[in-house]
Structures are given as C-alpha cells and as structure tokens.
Design a protein around this motif. Structure first.
Motif, PDB file in Angstrom:
ATOM      1  N   ALA A 159      42.883  34.831  41.863  1.00  0.00           N
ATOM      2  CA  ALA A 159      42.779  35.865  42.898  1.00  0.00           C
ATOM      3  C   ALA A 159      41.646  36.843  42.626  1.00  0.00           C
ATOM      4  N   TYR A 160      41.076  36.797  41.414  1.00  0.00           N
ATOM      5  CA  TYR A 160      39.978  37.710  41.074  1.00  0.00           C
ATOM      6  C   TYR A 160      38.668  36.943  40.837  1.00  0.00           C
ATOM      7  N   ALA A 161      38.650  35.658  41.180  1.00  0.00           N
ATOM      8  CA  ALA A 161      37.472  34.829  40.896  1.00  0.00           C
ATOM      9  C   ALA A 161      36.262  35.261  41.713  1.00  0.00           C
ATOM     10  N   GLU A 219      39.109  38.809  31.342  1.00  0.00           N
ATOM     11  CA  GLU A 219      38.178  38.567  32.439  1.00  0.00           C
ATOM     12  C   GLU A 219      38.555  39.386  33.674  1.00  0.00           C
ATOM     13  N   VAL A 220      39.854  39.456  33.939  1.00  0.00           N
ATOM     14  CA  VAL A 220      40.323  40.229  35.093  1.00  0.00           C
ATOM     15  C   VAL A 220      40.038  41.711  34.883  1.00  0.00           C
ATOM     16  N   LEU A 221      40.285  42.209  33.674  1.00  0.00           N
ATOM     17  CA  LEU A 221      40.009  43.619  33.392  1.00  0.00           C
ATOM     18  C   LEU A 221      38.515  43.913  33.540  1.00  0.00           C
ATOM     19  N   GLY A 222      37.684  42.940  33.152  1.00  0.00           N
ATOM     20  CA  GLY A 222      36.251  43.122  33.335  1.00  0.00           C
ATOM     21  C   GLY A 222      35.883  43.267  34.801  1.00  0.00           C
ATOM     22  N   ALA A 255      34.497  46.948  39.318  1.00  0.00           N
ATOM     23  CA  ALA A 255      34.795  47.434  40.665  1.00  0.00           C
ATOM     24  C   ALA A 255      35.084  48.931  40.672  1.00  0.00           C
ATOM     25  N   LEU A 256      35.735  49.416  39.629  1.00  0.00           N
ATOM     26  CA  LEU A 256      36.142  50.822  39.590  1.00  0.00           C
ATOM     27  C   LEU A 256      35.081  51.731  38.997  1.00  0.00           C
TER      28      LEU A 256
END
Length: 721
Positions: A526-528, A561-564, A569-570
């Motif tokens: 979902a974050y790819a 990877e998701v946290l990256g 984004a933030l």
C-alpha cells in the motif's frame, strides 16, 4: 541522676512534640485534598446515577420490588429516587412504606457501588476552579515527596511509642514525685526512662529529627500558584493520580482490591500482604497495586511480573531492589534489550539512592570489575551477559530480566545465559507484559527457569481445562494486573480502524507481491507508490489534523521502508524540525533515547517515527496523544504494546489510535486470523471467565499464518506462481 532523667524526658518531649506537629500538618494537607476531591467525586457519582434507569432497582432486589408506580410518577432514574427520599416516595399513589424503603435501600446500594467505581479525572486542557483546587492541594504533598511519607511513618511510630512512655516517666523528673510515686510506679518510671532514651538515641542516629523538621517545612508551604500546579501535574501526573488514589481509596474510586492483587488465591495474597517492604533507598511513592507487586516478588522470590504495559513494572522492580539493599545486599543485575538500557540507568538514579552501572560497550568489562568491587545495580544487555563471569552463589542480591519473553526459547544462547545466572541467585524477577504470545509451552519455559515445581504443574490437563486452571497453576510464580482494573484515571483510549480502498497503483503492487508469494511485500504494498498511496494520503491527513490541534503523533510500522516513505511525505510539513526518527533496531541506544527525549521536549506538535518492534517495547511515549499504525501486526500483542507506550500511567490526555487498513486484501485476512489469537491471549495471560481453548488453538506461528494468507490470496486472485 535527676538531671539526667530530666534531660532524657526533655529530649523525648521535644521529639514527641515534633512528631505530633508533623502528623497534624500532614493531616491538614490530606484533609485539604479530600475536601477538594469529595464534591468532584460526588458530582460524578450523581451524573452516573442519573443515567441508570429506575428499573435497575428491580434487579438489585431480585425482582421483589415493583417500580411501575415510581416510574409513572416521573422518577425514571436512580438519582431521582434518591433525591425524592422516603417522604417523596410515600407521596406517590400506590407506594407504601415498605415499597418506599425497599426502593430507597436498593438505590443506596447502587449509589455505593457507583461511588466505588467512578474516578475523578483532571483535565489539563480544561481546568475548572474545583479541579484546580484539587491539583493545588495535591501538589503540596507531591512536592514533599517520599521523604515526607517516611517522616510521617516515623512520626506515627514516635507518637504512639513515646506518648505512653513520657506519661510513665513523669515521676522520674523530680525527687518528690519519685518519693510519693510508690514502688511499682517508680519501677515503671525508670523502665519508661530507659525506653525513652533508646528511642531518642535511635531516632538521632537515623536522622529522624532532621527528617521531621524538613517534612514540616515542606508541608507548611503557602498555597501553590495555580498555573505552576497545573504545569507540575502535567509533568508528573502519575504521582498526582497515585497519591489521589491512595488518599481516597477508603472513600471510593480506588481499584478493586482483588484486581490490584492479580486475583491471586486468598492464602497467597494474604502472605504477600504480610511481607515487609523497606523504602529507605526508594525515591518514589508506590501505588497500592505496585506495593503489592513488589511484596509479591519478595515473598515468592522467583517470579514473573506480567503487568500490562504502562503499570510501572520498572518502579516495582526498583522497590524490590531498594528493600534488598536495605537488608544489606550490595550487588544487583538488570538484563534488558539494548534499547532500554539507558532508560533503566536513568530510572535507577532518579527513583532510588542505588548506584547504577552500565555494563555496555567497549568498556563493559572494566565497568563489571568496578561494579563487582563497589556494588550497585549493574545494567546490561542479553548479548553482553554471555561475556561476563558468573558471581558466587551468595554474591548477587537479585537478577531482574526486563522484556523477559526474549528468553522464552530454552535452547537460545541468551536463555541459557539467563538461566545460569538465575540458578545462582535467590531472588529473580522477570518483567514482561507478554508472557505468552503464541504457545503456552513458551510461558512454561519462563516459569521453569524460576520455579521448576510450578512449571511441572502447567501440564496438558491445565491447558485443556482452560485459563482458570492455568492461572491457578501458575499463581505462585506469576502476577498480572491490567490497566482497566487498576488505573481508573487513565484518559479515554479511542481506537479507530481506518479502512481505505486501494488505489490502482496500490492494487498493481499488491497483485505483484501476491504472484511472487512475498508476504512481507504484500503487507507494505500500500506504500509502494507514495504519490498514489491511499493509506499514505490518509496518514498525512491525520497528522495535519493533529498539527492543527498541537498534538504529538507516533507513527508505527513493522517496515523501515514504510517509515522512510512516511518520513519523506511528512518532512516538508513539519515546521521547526519536529519530525523525529525513525527509531529502529539499528539505531544505537543513546541516539534512540535522544530522539525520544527530543520528541517529548518539543513544544506543541511533533511526529516520531518508530519501527514497532523497536519502539513498541520498553520505552515511554506518553507525550504522544495520537498513535498511527501503518499496518496490522502479525502478533496480537504487538499493537497493544505499541499503544501502551503512549496510553500508560502518566498520560493526561485522551489517546487516539488510528490503524490504517486496506480493504479486501492481506490486512483483512490478517485480522480474521489474528482475532482468534487475541482471544486466546486474553484467556491465558489475562483474567478470564470464558474461553476454554485447547492448546493446539494457540499454536499459530508467524510462518504458518503467512503461508496460509499467501495461499488464500493467490487462490482468490488467481495469481499462483
């Protein structure tokens, strides 16, 4: 002789007067708290009773009371019945004296029960005059600290002990008095004189006069500045709430005693309560359930403290170490994950008078030699433990193992090392909020290190019989309390599952992961494509909303990877560099602690990114009031641990948890499978009156779960390789 007698009596009277004065000062401070609390508590109880329909009185009287006439008269709630009183009820047609008395008696029973369960909450964001008065009254006692508690205990002993002795010793102050006293009275006076001398000498040697004097000064301070009192409350609310619970327990609002004692068998609980607890080396006031936990560890010697996250297991462990230090023990060892080593050394130094020695890094062997010679509390990691020589059997006062579920595999090197150290130590304390994650056998292996005889009692019969038999079998070695049972003041926990429809890019990435049979890729698909990620879009909305309200946010994911992706984004949205992290297993402990400290110290809104296995255990994040879970976790306890880092003792604001989920995919399949695992954990690790499950129901390993979900998704999407 007479001069010596007069000096002894004068010294005794001076000490007795100081003790009585301190007790009076403390009583006034306590009364001020109770007077400020009582109307708040009464209004809460009234509000609750106004919500209880009058027909509940029928249940209280087991159907003997008919309330139709009372309800028809407009008295539709229990509080209205209480307000009407006997006279008002008798004015209702069809209600005689017996019915009025029954209704009023039943209403009072409900009122008493409600009074014992409602708890006063102090809203730091919306202070009112009455809550401000309570916070100010509490601050006086909180500021006085544990020394005031010790002073009151010493003063109580002196007040009850010296008073009668001084009365008996009066004749010894003068020749004529002794002459006319008579033989028996003279003997009693001389004996009392000796007793006074012993008590005053002992008090002087222990520094009691200075302790009493300082406590009196602390308790006679003027009223606290209201704004300063609220600031202090926000910084250490756990101490305020703990003191409030202690001072108002008899008046209601305290935890259920059985829950505070972990629902142990009566005989065992009584023995634990009788265990002494010396707080000489402690710098913190314990709550009732925490004191019981420390006494349990002392009385049973080799135990697991399995309290739910946020209940202060570290504080209870330090109370045990402080007691043993007061008994003459000099060497203690704490074994913990590297990520919480610094937190342990800080807690030891802040909450006790004991010396903390970190056995970590290149100089750990020199530090070990220093600790062995000078004593104190050594803190080391599971990995480093294997490199130290074991102490003599009588040399180590206590072994504490934090996050002890890390040694559940009896064949692992860390488990063998811990077991070897534990075998040479009389007192061993395992701390873990997750004693059983997947298999009862894993929990049995922890108990086997501590109490082999208790472990042998956790057999298949107990397991098949269900959680009640299981908890009874492990009671001598296991104590667990839950937040909901003992922390009535915790702010609300609002849990929201944020279901999102996958975007077209999300679905493409997900199908590719399914075709490859890659479970982990399925979970992070979902974050790819960050620019087209539905989950990431919702996450940014939640963070923006928190920023608008000045709230701190913790974002958890299992994947770096998701946290990256989240960090990128933030990053532009966080003014003043208020994006911290990510915290992961590769971040050194010192840097991890700096990130947590910076996050907590940041004024207003801030975001901390953390890998859930690294940030979900052993650290305190109560500065956060918003928690975002990027995806569901494989273990049912993982999310609970992560959320408990924020929703814990010391939190003063409601905690909002947002779990980001994708419809019709791996997230949904995981929740279906894991729901059963979560129920099983409740049955065995928590108190439960239901769920009598067989042992094979517990055995759902991470690997088997992943394989099952991959196969189901490949079949559903027709994407098998």
């Amino acid at each position: 002789m007479r001069r010596r007698a007069a000096e002894v009596i004068d010294a005794g009277e001076t000490l007795h007067t100081a003790a009585a004065a301190l007790l009076a000062d403390h009583r006034r401070a306590v009364d001020a708290v109770r007077e400020a609390w009582a109307p708040l508590h009464a209004e809460l109880a009234r509000s609750e009773l106004r919500r209880i329909p009058v027909d509940r009185l029928t249940h209280v009287t087991e159907g003997r009371l008919r309330v139709a006439a009372i309800e028809a008269a407009g008295l539709d709630t229990v509080q209205r019945v209480l307000d009407a009183g006997r006279h008002g009820l008798r004015q209702i047609p069809g209600v005689g004296q017996q019915t009025a008395d029954q209704a009023l008696g039943a209403a009072r029973q409900l009122a008493e029960a409600v009074g014992e369960t409602v708890a006063v909450h102090l809203d730091v964001d919306h202070p009112q005059p009455r809550t401000t008065a309570l916070v100010a009254a509490l601050q006086l006692l909180v500021e006085a600290g544990p020394d005031a508690r010790r002073a009151v205990e010493a003063a109580t002993v002196l007040d009850t002990g010296l008073g009668p002795l001084l009365d008996d010793a009066r004749p010894a102050a003068g020749r004529l008095r002794m002459w006319f006293a008579g033989g028996e009275r003279r003997e009693r006076a001389l004996a009392a004189l000796t007793g006074i001398g012993r008590q005053t000498e002992r008090a002087a040697a222990d520094g009691v006069p200075v302790l009493l004097g300082q406590a009196s000064v602390d308790l006679l301070r003027g009223p606290a500045d209201e704004a300063a009192a609220w600031v202090d409350f926000e910084l250490r609310s756990a101490e305020y709430y703990g003191l409030l619970a202690e001072l108002t327990e008899r008046a209601g609002g305290g935890p259920d005693p059985a829950a505070a004692q972990g629902f142990l068998p009566d005989a065992l609980a009584e023995r634990v309560r009788a265990q002494a607890l010396d707080g000489t080396h402690s710098r913190v006031s314990l709550r009732g359930y925490q004191s019981f936990g420390a006494r349990f560890a002392l009385a049973q010697r080799r135990v697991i403290l399995g309290d739910e996250m946020g209940l202060g297991k570290t504080i209870q462990a330090l109370a045990v170490l402080a007691h043993l230090a007061a008994q003459g023990r000099r060497h203690f060892l704490v074994v913990c994950p590297a990520g919480v080593l610094i937190n342990w050394t800080r807690e030891i130094e802040a909450r006790s008078t004991l010396r903390a020695v970190a056995l970590h890094g290149p100089g750990r062997h020199d530090a070990f030699a220093d600790w062995r010679g000078g004593g104190g509390v050594a803190v080391t990691t599971f990995q480093a433990l294997t490199g130290f020589p074991e102490l003599a059997a009588d040399e180590l006062g206590m072994l504490v193992v934090d996050e002890a579920h890390h040694v559940k595999n009896p064949q692992a090197q860390r488990s063998l090392a811990v077991a070897a150290w534990a075998a040479r130590c009389a007192y061993v304390l395992f701390l873990t909020g997750t004693p059983m994650e997947n298999r009862v056998s894993e929990f049995r292996s922890l108990v086997r290190i501590l109490q082999p005889e208790a472990a042998s009692g956790i057999g298949d019969v107990d397991t098949v019989a269900g959680s009640r038999a299981f908890r009874k079998a492990v009671a001598p070695a296991y104590l667990r309390r839950n937040q909901r049972d003992v922390l009535a003041e915790l702010p609300e926990l609002q849990w929201t599952d944020e279901w999102e429809e996958l975007s077209a890019a999300d679905r493409d990435a997900y199908r590719a992961a399914v075709r490859a049979g890659n479970f982990m890729a399925m979970r992070r698909a979902a974050y790819a494509e960050p620019k087209r990620s539905a989950k990431l879009h919702r996450l940014c909305e939640l963070v923006a909303e928190a920023a608008a309200n000045g709230l701190k946010v913790v974002v958890f994911s299992a994947f770096r990877e998701v946290l990256g992706v989240v960090g990128e984004a933030l990053g532009p949205q966080q003014p003043g560099g208020r994006l911290f992290g990510p915290i992961s297993g590769s971040v050194p402990p010192a840097r991890r602690q700096r990130l947590i400290d910076g996050f907590g110290a940041a004024a207003g809104h801030a975001v901390l990114l953390a890998q859930i296995e690294a940030g979900g255990t052993g650290i305190n994040l109560q500065a956060a009031s918003v928690v975002i879970l990027c995806e569901p976790q494989v273990k049912p306890t993982m999310e609970q641990q992560a959320v408990a880092r924020a929703h814990r003792m010391g939190q003063v604001r409601a905690v909002r948890v947002h779990r980001l989920l994708a419809t019709d995919g791996v997230d949904q399949r995981m929740l279906e499978v894991l729901e059963r695992k979560a129920r099983l954990f409740d049955a065995y690790a928590r108190r439960s009156a239901v769920a009598e499950a067989a042992p094979e129901a517990v055995d759902v390993s991470d690997t088997s779960l992943a394989r099952r979900i991959v196969e189901e998704e490949q079949a559903r999407l027709g994407a098998a390789r």
